[in-house]
Write a protein that holds these residues in place. Sequence first.
Motif, mmCIF file in Angstrom:
data_model
loop_
_atom_site.group_PDB
_atom_site.id
_atom_site.type_symbol
_atom_site.label_atom_id
_atom_site.label_comp_id
_atom_site.label_asym_id
_atom_site.label_seq_id
_atom_site.Cartn_x
_atom_site.Cartn_y
_atom_site.Cartn_z
ATOM 1 N N LEU B 268 0.838 -1.213 0.000
ATOM 2 C CA LEU B 268 0.000 0.000 0.000
ATOM 3 C C LEU B 268 0.866 1.255 0.000
ATOM 4 O O LEU B 268 0.430 2.312 0.422
ATOM 5 N N GLY B 269 2.097 1.112 -0.508
ATOM 6 C CA GLY B 269 3.049 2.215 -0.452
ATOM 7 C C GLY B 269 2.557 3.489 -1.107
ATOM 8 O O GLY B 269 2.862 4.583 -0.650
ATOM 9 N N ARG B 270 1.741 3.345 -2.183
ATOM 10 C CA ARG B 270 1.317 4.570 -2.879
ATOM 11 C C ARG B 270 0.476 5.446 -1.961
ATOM 12 O O ARG B 270 0.490 6.663 -2.100
ATOM 13 N N TYR B 271 -0.242 4.827 -1.001
ATOM 14 C CA TYR B 271 -1.021 5.637 -0.060
ATOM 15 C C TYR B 271 -0.104 6.394 0.900
ATOM 16 O O TYR B 271 -0.333 7.545 1.229
ATOM 17 N N PHE B 272 0.953 5.694 1.356
ATOM 18 C CA PHE B 272 1.935 6.333 2.235
ATOM 19 C C PHE B 272 2.613 7.486 1.498
ATOM 20 O O PHE B 272 2.772 8.590 2.021
ATOM 21 N N ILE B 273 2.983 7.222 0.226
ATOM 22 C CA ILE B 273 3.664 8.242 -0.562
ATOM 23 C C ILE B 273 2.732 9.427 -0.808
ATOM 24 O O ILE B 273 3.138 10.582 -0.710
ATOM 25 N N ARG B 274 1.445 9.131 -1.089
ATOM 26 C CA ARG B 274 0.509 10.235 -1.292
ATOM 27 C C ARG B 274 0.370 11.063 -0.010
ATOM 28 O O ARG B 274 0.261 12.288 -0.054
ATOM 29 N N GLY B 275 0.413 10.381 1.145
ATOM 30 C CA GLY B 275 0.381 11.106 2.420
ATOM 31 C C GLY B 275 1.559 12.057 2.534
ATOM 32 O O GLY B 275 1.409 13.225 2.871
ATOM 33 N N LEU B 276 2.765 11.547 2.208
ATOM 34 C CA LEU B 276 3.968 12.385 2.276
ATOM 35 C C LEU B 276 3.873 13.569 1.311
ATOM 36 O O LEU B 276 4.165 14.710 1.678
ATOM 37 N N VAL B 277 3.451 13.288 0.069
ATOM 38 C CA VAL B 277 3.350 14.356 -0.931
ATOM 39 C C VAL B 277 2.382 15.434 -0.443
ATOM 40 O O VAL B 277 2.672 16.631 -0.523
ATOM 41 N N THR B 278 1.259 14.998 0.105
ATOM 42 C CA THR B 278 0.256 15.948 0.560
ATOM 43 C C THR B 278 0.767 16.781 1.725
ATOM 44 O O THR B 278 0.537 17.989 1.802
ATOM 45 N N LEU B 279 1.509 16.125 2.621
ATOM 46 C CA LEU B 279 2.073 16.832 3.762
ATOM 47 C C LEU B 279 2.994 17.959 3.309
ATOM 48 O O LEU B 279 3.117 18.988 3.960
ATOM 49 N N THR B 281 3.064 19.328 -0.096
ATOM 50 C CA THR B 281 2.640 20.199 -1.179
ATOM 51 C C THR B 281 1.163 20.552 -1.126
ATOM 52 O O THR B 281 0.667 21.254 -2.006
ATOM 53 N N GLY B 282 0.449 20.048 -0.128
ATOM 54 C CA GLY B 282 -0.980 20.303 -0.079
ATOM 55 C C GLY B 282 -1.742 19.476 -1.098
ATOM 56 O O GLY B 282 -2.881 19.770 -1.406
ATOM 57 N N GLY B 283 -1.114 18.430 -1.634
ATOM 58 C CA GLY B 283 -1.848 17.510 -2.500
ATOM 59 C C GLY B 283 -1.629 17.749 -3.968
ATOM 60 O O GLY B 283 -2.032 16.958 -4.800
ATOM 61 N N LYS B 284 -0.962 18.860 -4.299
ATOM 62 C CA LYS B 284 -0.648 19.072 -5.713
ATOM 63 C C LYS B 284 0.452 18.117 -6.123
ATOM 64 O O LYS B 284 1.173 17.587 -5.303
ATOM 65 N N GLY B 285 0.601 17.922 -7.420
ATOM 66 C CA GLY B 285 1.700 17.086 -7.874
ATOM 67 C C GLY B 285 1.313 15.627 -7.822
ATOM 68 O O GLY B 285 0.841 15.138 -6.802
ATOM 69 N N ALA B 286 1.459 14.935 -8.938
ATOM 70 C CA ALA B 286 1.090 13.525 -8.973
ATOM 71 C C ALA B 286 2.331 12.714 -9.258
ATOM 72 O O ALA B 286 3.045 13.005 -10.207
ATOM 73 N N VAL B 287 2.617 11.736 -8.408
ATOM 74 C CA VAL B 287 3.745 10.854 -8.687
ATOM 75 C C VAL B 287 3.210 9.466 -9.001
ATOM 76 O O VAL B 287 2.396 8.977 -8.253
#
Lengths: 297, 287
Positions: B268-279, B281-287
């Motif tokens: 489920l790493g993509r969820y963890f990574i999305r959490g980090l990205v959001t923390l 950038t505020g959720g902008k940016g898609a990896v």
Amino acid sequence: MATLEGRSRLRSILNKAALVLPTAALSIILLYLVLWNLYYSFTNWSLFHSIPEFVGLLSYAQAMSTVFFRSSFVHSLELSGGLILVGNLMGMLLAGLLYFVRSSKLRTVYLSIFIAPLAISMAVNGVIWLWLYNLQIGIDWLLVRLSLPALPWLSSTSTAFPSMFIVAVWAYSGLAVLFYLASFMGVDKSLIEAAKMDGVGTFKTFFRVLLPNSYQGVIVATALLFLFSFKIFSLPFVLSGGPTNVSLQTTVVYMYYLYTTEFFAQSTAIATLVTAIAAAVVIPFALLGLRRWVRRE
Amino acid sequence: MSEFGPTVKAFLHQLILAIFVVIWLIPIYAMVINGLKSEFDVTSTPVFIPPLHPSLTAFAAVWSQLDVPLLNSVIVVIPVSLVATFIGAMAAYYFYLLSVSKRRSLNFMSNTIFSLIALATFMPYQAVIIPLTRIEANWGLLNTYGGAIFAFILFYIPTAALLMSMFMAVLPRDIIDAARIDGSGDLRTFFRIVVPLTIPGIISTLIFNVIEMWNNFFIPLVLFNVAKQTLIPVAVESFTGGYGTLYNESFAAAFLASIIPLLIFIFLGRYFIRGLVTLGTGGKGAV
């Protein structure tokens, strides 16, 4: 009619209260803890003064005049400053390499590998690196086989801190890679295509198109590298087997050490200082960065 | 760089990337292979060579020390991260209602709250350990499950609230407005409409909090630490050794402590990574 309206108003207020009260209550407790620190930092409370008296800034002066505070504070600055520098460079380099990986699946796998250290406890990472730095069976074994000079790593005061810094680079660079890659992916694809059409090489595309359009990556990577590294506690604690090793002590470790030796007022003084420094970074980052980036969507 | 042909450049690109990937994997590789070594392997091989005689003796040796802390970590971390995520999400929805309001005073308030939540998320939580220890001592919570749970709730609800408020910023406003005009109360709207619409965000927040809490070393070190009654990161630290410790036991302990967060990260790493990205950038940016 009036009572009906009044009742629905009351219902709306109760609803909102139910939504926010648990978090509000806990936030107030947290705020109380910070203010508690602030209050006691102006006293002389310690093992020798079990009844705290107001002494103004004396505890700050005492805590900050020690050699141990200075060395731990310098360590924290070196750790954060060094990590911001090296982390940003690693972030640019690795995210640049990842950006040009064609298969998106492979790119995700590589990115995950760079982030993996963040999914493991820093205490566990410390245990692993303790053995990697072992003088017989660790990295030195490899260096000797390659006819390179062996290094004393954690066992010498001059190499202990750089050794810990290497672990921190390994552990936290993934953050910068992630934010640079997110920035690069956000750059308008048509710019990259246009550069390609014009026969501009990959290197030039990276320096002329990707990097100049990624100011957000720099800001976020720098802010988060600072905030994560400023509270590093487990690494120095585990790598030196406790809070007392002066060559690895960071500010929060020294603060904890003062607490365990019952210099409570001095410990709260450093705690207040640490909180203030974090606030000076977090609040502008939250209001000028996060908040606006969220709204733009 | 034009003197390099495209194949050479592509090869160099792959090679450099591969070197960094290998370096990054070495410590994790060491953790996985060395726990499986026998006593003979430990005395005869360095940490980079795979076990010649794989055995589970090291795992058997450390298990008796780690069984209780592992169970404690499951008992504390899983329910607390669920509760923290939900309470944080509720606060985030309240926060959303504030920020869509047109009143200036409310907008100022929502900026203030946002800053406080961000500060609570990012500040070195070690700083409040003295007052927290005293409160827990007064309430009889020190070295109890309740004490660990209280500290985790206190420190991770702000993270959940911050993450969820950023995930909720993209909620389609007309759907929320329609529900509210229909006279649906805010709590009802939250459970019936907001939660279903933000499921991916909720999962991200939950996964992020599970991994962060599971890996937290400082809180159990200070607040929940009597012999075996502790959480797994603190229990592992006791295998760092001193003379005479065999390294297969250290690595076996490290592996046992990491298996749950690593499995979550792998699947489920993509969820963890999305959490980090959001923390960040505020959720902008898609990896």
